[in-house]
Write an enzyme that holds these catalytic residues in place. Structure first.
Site, PDB file in Angstrom:
ATOM      1  CB  CYS A 211      49.854  40.250  48.772  1.00 40.76           C
ATOM      2  SG  CYS A 211      48.951  41.611  47.987  1.00 40.76           S
ATOM      3  CG  HIS A 290      62.733  37.513  46.242  1.00 42.60           C
ATOM      4  ND1 HIS A 290      62.638  38.038  44.973  1.00 42.60           N
ATOM      5  CD2 HIS A 290      62.542  38.557  47.091  1.00 42.60           C
ATOM      6  CE1 HIS A 290      62.406  39.329  45.053  1.00 42.60           C
ATOM      7  NE2 HIS A 290      62.332  39.671  46.332  1.00 42.60           N
ATOM      8  CG  HIS A 375      42.298  22.583  57.314  1.00 45.76           C
ATOM      9  ND1 HIS A 375      40.995  22.238  57.062  1.00 45.76           N
ATOM     10  CD2 HIS A 375      42.643  21.942  58.465  1.00 45.76           C
ATOM     11  CE1 HIS A 375      40.561  21.433  58.003  1.00 45.76           C
ATOM     12  NE2 HIS A 375      41.537  21.225  58.869  1.00 45.76           N
ATOM     13  CG  HIS A 379      47.256  36.428  48.522  1.00 45.75           C
ATOM     14  ND1 HIS A 379      46.692  37.337  49.388  1.00 45.75           N
ATOM     15  CD2 HIS A 379      47.551  37.121  47.386  1.00 45.75           C
ATOM     16  CE1 HIS A 379      46.661  38.530  48.813  1.00 45.75           C
ATOM     17  NE2 HIS A 379      47.169  38.421  47.601  1.00 45.75           N
ATOM     18  CG  HIS A 408      31.442  36.527  48.058  1.00 43.48           C
ATOM     19  ND1 HIS A 408      30.562  36.749  49.102  1.00 43.48           N
ATOM     20  CD2 HIS A 408      30.732  36.732  46.913  1.00 43.48           C
ATOM     21  CE1 HIS A 408      29.372  37.070  48.618  1.00 43.48           C
ATOM     22  NE2 HIS A 408      29.445  37.061  47.297  1.00 43.48           N
ATOM     23  CG  ASN A 412      44.028  41.334  47.520  1.00 44.86           C
ATOM     24  OD1 ASN A 412      44.583  41.171  48.600  1.00 44.86           O
ATOM     25  ND2 ASN A 412      44.696  41.336  46.380  1.00 44.86           N
TER      26      ASN A 412
END
Length: 480
Positions: A211, A290, A375, A379, A408, A412
């Site tokens: 993702c 990572h 802002h 994810h 909502h 995802n």
């Protein structure tokens, strides 16, 4: 104390500018007191020291030239587009459960588990699944997966090219990322073929990066734009649902069915100075970390087969804790030195060193990121992911509103979710010139990647925004 902190932040953030004020004032005062005799004497001194003046000027010109030639090229985000599926792809909870029951792959315990996860997930009743999965029997073939990919990718790109008036043949760089669906020819080749891109196109296809791959793709495009002059780069992010549905009964692998939904984005980047006046944002920082050297982190989101040889993604119970560690690593290693004022940097690293070197039981110092960023696009991996990052970063509900509402409304959507969130913030009219946006993506491996943008104008939503017909319904208080 609130105003003391604000004043401290202002002073440290603008220290060099404030120090320059008295220097400029002294120069202006001295210049105002000069008369014709002073100017004549200055001319004579320059005349008798001509060699020194020429040498100094040559060094200054040479240094300026080297700086201009070697400095990184600015990268501008001209515009982006998020795909909005057709209404007949919408799936309510009950429709989801009914279809799952009809295909006969799940026992009653698994169906009840999925229903429970749906209710707790933060997803609404209007997320999307591909048409092939809503048919009876489901079409989980390669052909159906290609159909989904074409509709999502071409839908996002068609809207992007229409909004920006960019000819696809002017694109010099193409970066495509799809973690689980990587057919041959590649999805990037599919785009080249569809839009007849030029033969010199530099195209890349990223797979298996989870993702957070969207930020990785932007980072790759940024580096390529440092090499190729005056060109456009397109970054396309999506995840294919059709061929990656889990059809077994292992609880840790059923969660993916409840969270992942159809979505995709296309982003147009440019290094042309002429695009600055119409671009929405300027790229400020990209930070990638990572922690895959840790075995638990490496396996916390792992594609494998269950005992019945059914493939899927297994999500570990330690996922949230690992996500917290990855975020802390991202902030500690790179992000703090880049964006925080010096006083916050000193406090952060002092508590960090006290904890690591002296095992001191001190409360970790959490920088006030609300003073640095205007802002946040976290994810939308799930309600628990958003909750964890909201707590770790000490944010307010309004700062994670875009993430909760995206989860909502669209679910995802993997690597494209941060763009739906940015589109939400734009649709609400909240982004002003000079605002900084922090996009945070978490992905398997395990990775935490951040990108920081600065708004170059008061940003308005682009035509055919995914929120165009529903922004007035949000925020929903039941979701907050």
């Amino acid at each position: 104390m609130k105003y003391v902190k604000l004043a401290s932040h202002f002073l440290t953030a603008n220290l060099l500018k404030l120090l320059l004020i008295p220097v400029i004032a002294v120069i202006v005062i001295e210049a105002s007191q000069m008369n014709l005799d002073h100017i004549h004497q200055l001319r004579l001194q320059l005349h008798y020291n001509l060699v020194s003046v020429i040498t100094s000027s040559a060094i200054l010109v040479l240094a300026s030239t080297i700086y201009i030639m070697t400095r990184p090229r600015s990268v501008y985000l001209v515009d982006y587009s998020c795909y909005k599926p057709p209404n007949n792809w919408k799936v309510k909870y009950q429709k989801f459960i009914n279809h799952s029951r009809l295909i006969g792959a799940f026992d009653e315990s698994s169906l009840e588990f999925q229903h429970m996860i749906l209710k707790r997930s933060g997803l609404g009743q209007e997320t999307y699944l591909p048409e092939a999965m809503l048919s009876i029997p489901r079409r989980l073939s390669m052909a159906a997966a290609r159909e989904e990919a074409e509709q999502v990718i071409f839908g996002a790109l068609d809207n992007l090219f229409a909004n920006t008036n960019v000819n696809p043949k002017d694109i010099g760089i193409l970066v495509m990322n799809s973690s689980l669906f990587t057919p041959t020819p590649s999805l990037s080749s599919m785009i080249v073929n569809k839009y007849k891109l030029r033969v010199s196109i530099k195209s890349y296809n990223l797979g298996g990066m989870g993702c957070s791959a969207g930020v990785i793709a932007v980072d790759l495009a940024k580096h390529l734009l440092q090499v190729q002059k005056n060109t456009y780069a397109v970054v396309v992010s999506t995840e294919n649902v059709t061929q990656n549905w889990y059809l077994g009964n292992k609880k840790s692998m059923l969660v993916q069915n409840c969270l992942f939904r159809v979505g995709g984005s296309a982003v147009l980047l440019s290094n042309k100075l002429s695009d600055r006046c119409r671009a929405k944002y300027k790229l400020v920082h990209i930070v990638r970390t990572h922690i895959g050297s840790n075995d638990k982190a490496y396996r916390c989101a792992y594609q494998e087969e269950d005992d019945a040889s059914k493939p899927g993604i297994s999500l570990s119970k330690e996922l949230m804790a690992i996500a917290g560690v990855a975020l802390k690593t991202n902030i500690t290693a790179l992000l703090c030195p880049l964006v925080l004022p010096i006083n916050d940097q000193l406090l952060f690293f002092a508590t960090f060193l006290a904890e690591k070197l002296f095992n001191a039981k001190v409360k970790p110092y959490i920088p006030n990121f609300k003073l640095v960023f205007d802002h946040f696009c976290i994810h939308a991996g799930g309600r628990s992911v958003i909750n964890e990052l909201e707590k770790n970063l000490q944010l307010l509900p309004v700062h994670v509103e875009a993430s909760r509402m995206t989860l909502h409304r669209f679910g995802n959507t993997s690597s494209s979710s941060i763009w739906y969130e940015l589109a939400y913030t734009e649709a609400k009219g909240r982004i002003q010139k000079g605002n900084r946006v922090w996009q945070i993506a978490l992905g398997s491996g395990f990775k935490c990647n951040s990108v920081v943008w600065e708004a170059l104008q008061k940003v308005k939503p682009s035509p055919n925004s995914p929120w165009e017909d529903c922004i007035d319904w949000y925020p929903m208080q039941t979701v907050l």
